[in-house]
Design a protein around this motif. Structure first.
Motif, mmCIF file in Angstrom:
data_model
loop_
_atom_site.group_PDB
_atom_site.id
_atom_site.type_symbol
_atom_site.label_atom_id
_atom_site.label_comp_id
_atom_site.label_asym_id
_atom_site.label_seq_id
_atom_site.Cartn_x
_atom_site.Cartn_y
_atom_site.Cartn_z
ATOM 1 N N PHE A 107 53.809 19.604 17.803
ATOM 2 C CA PHE A 107 52.859 19.229 18.846
ATOM 3 C C PHE A 107 53.047 17.775 19.242
ATOM 4 O O PHE A 107 53.013 17.432 20.436
ATOM 5 N N ARG A 108 53.233 16.902 18.255
ATOM 6 C CA ARG A 108 53.455 15.497 18.590
ATOM 7 C C ARG A 108 54.761 15.307 19.348
ATOM 8 O O ARG A 108 54.851 14.508 20.276
ATOM 9 N N GLU A 109 55.792 16.042 18.954
ATOM 10 C CA GLU A 109 57.072 15.930 19.647
ATOM 11 C C GLU A 109 57.003 16.510 21.058
ATOM 12 O O GLU A 109 57.734 16.068 21.950
ATOM 13 N N ALA A 123 42.730 9.119 28.260
ATOM 14 C CA ALA A 123 42.117 10.404 27.936
ATOM 15 C C ALA A 123 43.130 11.356 27.302
ATOM 16 O O ALA A 123 42.820 12.059 26.329
ATOM 17 N N ILE A 124 44.353 11.367 27.839
ATOM 18 C CA ILE A 124 45.397 12.239 27.280
ATOM 19 C C ILE A 124 45.733 11.833 25.849
ATOM 20 O O ILE A 124 45.873 12.681 24.955
ATOM 21 N N ILE A 161 45.465 12.643 19.920
ATOM 22 C CA ILE A 161 45.020 12.172 18.605
ATOM 23 C C ILE A 161 44.030 13.147 17.987
ATOM 24 O O ILE A 161 44.096 13.471 16.793
ATOM 25 N N GLY A 162 43.099 13.651 18.790
ATOM 26 C CA GLY A 162 42.109 14.588 18.266
ATOM 27 C C GLY A 162 42.735 15.876 17.767
ATOM 28 O O GLY A 162 42.382 16.369 16.682
ATOM 29 N N GLU A 219 45.832 18.245 11.098
ATOM 30 C CA GLU A 219 46.077 17.641 9.788
ATOM 31 C C GLU A 219 45.047 18.107 8.763
ATOM 32 O O GLU A 219 45.392 18.540 7.656
ATOM 33 N N TYR A 220 43.775 18.037 9.120
ATOM 34 C CA TYR A 220 42.734 18.460 8.184
ATOM 35 C C TYR A 220 42.792 19.967 7.924
ATOM 36 O O TYR A 220 42.576 20.418 6.791
ATOM 37 N N SER A 221 43.088 20.743 8.955
ATOM 38 C CA SER A 221 43.166 22.194 8.784
ATOM 39 C C SER A 221 44.329 22.575 7.869
ATOM 40 O O SER A 221 44.187 23.425 6.980
#
Length: 267
Positions: free
Chosen positions: A211-213, A243-244, A249-250, A256-258
């Protein structure tokens, strides 16, 4: 019983014992850094202008605009999530046989050489380079991004999976072989139970990376939220860009937590 640990601290031996050589090397490093920095051609006027633009970007980040370009943001977000999920699933599915073939302890030598070559090629090329090449081949859009992330996932998952297989407990594999089991049965009953928790954790981690990539490769035309971010920055719409970035980040934090909770649950 007397303790075997030393009671007094002793300075570890130095690599270079001559004090004059140590001073000369330190001075040489400082001189090299000064000369290297002096070769950097800095345009201070452009730096000053960049600070002003940076200030506007930070203010836009602090005052994000989710509404004016929400249609483009939502479309880019859906593309990124679709690319992320599909590329991770396809990449992991292809990585498993390659990872098994790249394990020296269970694969024939010729299969090992081929699979390790595939992993080396995949790991040698950065995602952004692959994305530029695939965009030139297939045009702009998420299909090039999907292929890029799938290719990168293969090198990542297959490499770590092969290393884990090579580090399994051989006693368990030998016990299964002693029963007259075939090669496939050894993989299924001796290798798979030992590496499956690790494979699941790596897959979730790669999902986060993909997703980050997807936000990075979108800048070169591979679709996704990165393309929307690039458009917002090029139009100096820093509030939309902020906003993007907050959305990215969200989502990364939620993933990460999941994934941490799921790995803990599986273990």
């Amino acid at each position: 019983m007397s303790s075997t640990y030393p009671t007094r601290w002793k300075r570890p031996p130095q690599i270079i014992k001559d004090r004059r050589w140590r001073i000369a090397i330190q001075i040489g490093i400082v001189v090299y850094l000064v000369l290297a920095i002096s070769t950097v051609d800095v345009n201070w006027a452009r730096v000053y202008e960049g600070l002003e633009r940076g200030q506007r970007f930070i203010m836009g980040f602090l005052q994000p605009d989710f509404t004016s370009r929400w249609r483009d943001i939502s479309n880019g977000l859906v593309e990124s999530l679709t690319m992320t999920l599909t590329s991770t699933v396809v990449g992991v599915a292809i990585s498993v046989p390659i990872g098994i073939g790249a394990a020296r302890n269970i694969a024939p030598r010729w299969v090992y050489a081929i699979c390790r070559s595939i992993i080396a090629v995949s790991r040698a090329l950065q995602e952004i380079i692959i994305a530029i090449f695939l965009v030139a081949m297939f045009g702009f859009g998420p299909f090039a991004g999907f292929l890029t992330l799938s290719f990168a996932t293969i090198g990542f998952i297959a490499k770590l999976l092969a290393d884990d297989i090579e580090e399994i407990q051989e006693a368990q594999a030998e016990a299964v072989r002693a029963t007259g089991a075939s090669w496939w049965q050894v993989v299924n009953y001796a290798v798979q139970p030992q590496v499956m928790p690790r494979l699941i954790g790596l897959s979730l981690y790669r999902l986060d990376i993909n997703f980050r990539e997807s936000a990075v490769i979108g800048i070169v035309g591979a679709g996704g939220i990165g393309a929307t971010l690039n458009t917002a920055i090029s139009r100096y719409e820093y509030d939309s860009a902020g906003a993007i970035l907050l959305i990215i980040i969200g989502i990364v934090m939620v993933a990460e937590y999941s994934s941490s909770y799921l790995r803990k649950f599986l273990q």
